[in-house]
Design an enzyme around this catalytic site. Structure first.
Site, PDB file in Angstrom:
ATOM      1  N   VAL A  13       3.561  -6.512   5.894  1.00 40.12           N
ATOM      2  CA  VAL A  13       2.874  -5.731   6.932  1.00 40.12           C
ATOM      3  C   VAL A  13       2.911  -6.440   8.277  1.00 40.12           C
ATOM      4  O   VAL A  13       3.307  -5.873   9.289  1.00 40.12           O
ATOM      5  CB  VAL A  13       1.418  -5.456   6.519  1.00 40.12           C
ATOM      6  CG1 VAL A  13       0.653  -4.790   7.662  1.00 40.12           C
ATOM      7  CG2 VAL A  13       1.380  -4.580   5.280  1.00 40.12           C
ATOM      8  N   THR A  81      -4.834  -7.537   0.518  1.00 44.37           N
ATOM      9  CA  THR A  81      -6.139  -7.243  -0.087  1.00 44.37           C
ATOM     10  C   THR A  81      -5.900  -6.898  -1.557  1.00 44.37           C
ATOM     11  O   THR A  81      -5.824  -5.723  -1.926  1.00 44.37           O
ATOM     12  CB  THR A  81      -6.852  -6.086   0.635  1.00 44.37           C
ATOM     13  OG1 THR A  81      -5.899  -5.027   0.887  1.00 44.37           O
ATOM     14  CG2 THR A  81      -7.439  -6.543   1.952  1.00 44.37           C
ATOM     15  N   CYS A 256       0.010  -1.630  -2.909  1.00 40.27           N
ATOM     16  CA  CYS A 256      -0.713  -0.479  -2.359  1.00 40.27           C
ATOM     17  C   CYS A 256      -1.144   0.510  -3.431  1.00 40.27           C
ATOM     18  O   CYS A 256      -2.309   0.551  -3.814  1.00 40.27           O
ATOM     19  CB  CYS A 256       0.155   0.239  -1.320  1.00 40.27           C
ATOM     20  SG  CYS A 256       0.384  -0.672   0.219  1.00 40.27           S
TER      21      CYS A 256
END
Length: 426
Positions: A13, A81, A256
């Site tokens: 990212v 995350t 994701c």
């Protein structure tokens, strides 16, 4: 643009974000991994997302020194995350990044989070850390924004600048600045929302929706196996209707789709609601690796091949095709289940770093020329290299009468069947 940008976290990212801004202004690119900083400083991206020429053209100061971040006044946090083994959010990287930024935060700075979280996380978890470490006050001394990442690893068409950007801020002034900053590099347009929570929710449901749709087709694959119907032929037929959603069964991994729904269900349960569809979809998708292995063993048994001591070649280990990312890959589930049945398993993946495979899953990869004819062959990840193989290459990795399990439905089924090989596909 009159803001100096820093990017915290230079993975799948963060690096595309840093490169995009680095083409119009100098960027501070920070990562805690010295090895990552070293390779980027040499103009190499081992993730394969950024071409060397694009990396060279971007004005980025790569550093592990957090003090360098103080040279910027708009900080973009793009750290992973993940989830714990208990399927609960693991906010450790986000907490550490917030503390790092908080220590260098100045008046009038803005911190923008791109990491995927549950609605409320930015304001409830990150902002207090920023205030505590900086001694500053949100809304008085600094601003916070949230602009969810939409990076699709391995996708060379839908890149950072070509994907519409959702932006939000702690107040209208902050939202305006964040929108203007991103608009300087995003060509696909900016979509402003009324609050940070809305932006957080929008991101997490994008992947939850995809997860549920794939879970539905995976459940169809399980059902149609019981009914002796070819799932892909059914989907091909249904897709002739204009409004049929064309999803395909498969393994759901990555950072994701296989993870983000758990952030949403965690927050839902904290609010007193236990989600039904989302968790059901997760259970189905998390079980598909074992299902593939079980169907492979069953097909072997029906052809008179015992699983105990049988050699099985597994092609692909990463979570998706043509991508070196191993995070949350479900292929190890196939491998472990095959071993539980007594199979000897050899794994080959041309896109995967052997050291990472060993470190992450304790799996030793084989080179292509080290693979021997096996009782069964499982195509788990449809890397481009595999799709280019001739029928003779496929046959060379199978014993006479060997089984091929095609998870991705790309192997020349009818050709292999002509040579006496049974082909099962998900």
């Amino acid at each position: 643009m009159n803001r100096k940008v820093s990017v915290i976290g230079l993975g799948y990212v963060g690096l595309p974000v840093a490169v995009a801004f680095g083409k119009i202004t100098q960027v501070i690119g920070f990562d805690i991994n010295p090895r990552r900083i070293e390779e980027l400083s040499k103009g190499k991206d081992s993730n394969g997302e950024i071409e060397p020429t694009d990396l060279k053209d971007a004005d980025i100061i790569f550093t592990t020194n957090s003090d360098e971040l103080s040279r910027a006044d708009l900080h973009i946090v793009a750290v992973p995350t993940p989830i714990h083994p208990t399927k609960r959010p693991n906010l450790t990287p986000l907490i550490q990044a917030s503390e790092t930024v908080g220590r260098i935060l100045k008046k009038s700075d803005i911190v923008v989070y791109e990491s995927t979280v549950y609605p409320g996380c930015t304001e409830e978890v990150c902002v207090p850390l920023l205030e505590d470490k900086s001694g500053l006050k949100l809304g008085v001394d600094f601003g916070v924004g949230y602009s969810p990442e939409r990076i699709n690893p391995g996708d060379k068409e839908h890149t950072f600048t070509k994907i519409k950007k959702i932006v939000s801020g702690s107040n209208l002034h902050t939202t305006k600045i964040v929108a203007e900053v991103y608009a300087s590099v995003i060509t696909a347009g900016i979509h402003r929302v009324s609050s940070i929570k809305v932006a957080e929710a929008a991101k997490v449901i994008e992947n939850a929706q995809r997860d549920i749709n794939i879970a539905f087709t995976n459940e169809l694959a399980i059902l149609f196996k019981c009914l002796n119907i070819d799932t892909n032929e059914v989907l091909d037929a249904a897709s002739t209707k204009w409004n049929f959603l064309s999803f395909r069964p498969g393994l759901v991994g990555g950072h994701c789709v296989g993870v983000d729904p758990y952030y949403l269900t965690y927050r839902a349960e904290k609010a007193g609601y236990t989600p039904q569809i989302i968790l059901s979809g997760r259970r189905i998708n998390d079980g598909m690796g074992a299902f593939v292995a079980q169907q492979t063993v069953q097909a072997m048994a029906e052809e008179g091949i015992g699983s105990a001591g049988a050699l099985v070649n597994v092609l692909g280990l990463t979570f998706k095709e043509d991508c070196p990312d191993l995070r949350n890959s479900r292929v190890p589930d196939i491998i472990e289940e095959l071993k539980r049945y007594g199979c000897e398993v050899k794994v080959h993946d041309p896109c995967c770093d052997p050291q990472e495979a060993k470190k992450e899953f304790n799996i030793s990869l084989c080179k292509e020329n080290e693979l021997k004819p096996a009782d069964a062959l499982v195509l788990a990840v449809a890397h481009h290299q595999f799709q280019q193989w001739s029928i003779d290459i496929w046959r060379s990795f199978l014993k006479k009468g060997g089984i091929l399990s095609d998870v991705k439905n790309v192997v020349p089924r009818k050709k292999l069947e002509k040579y006496g090989h049974r082909v099962w596909r998900l």
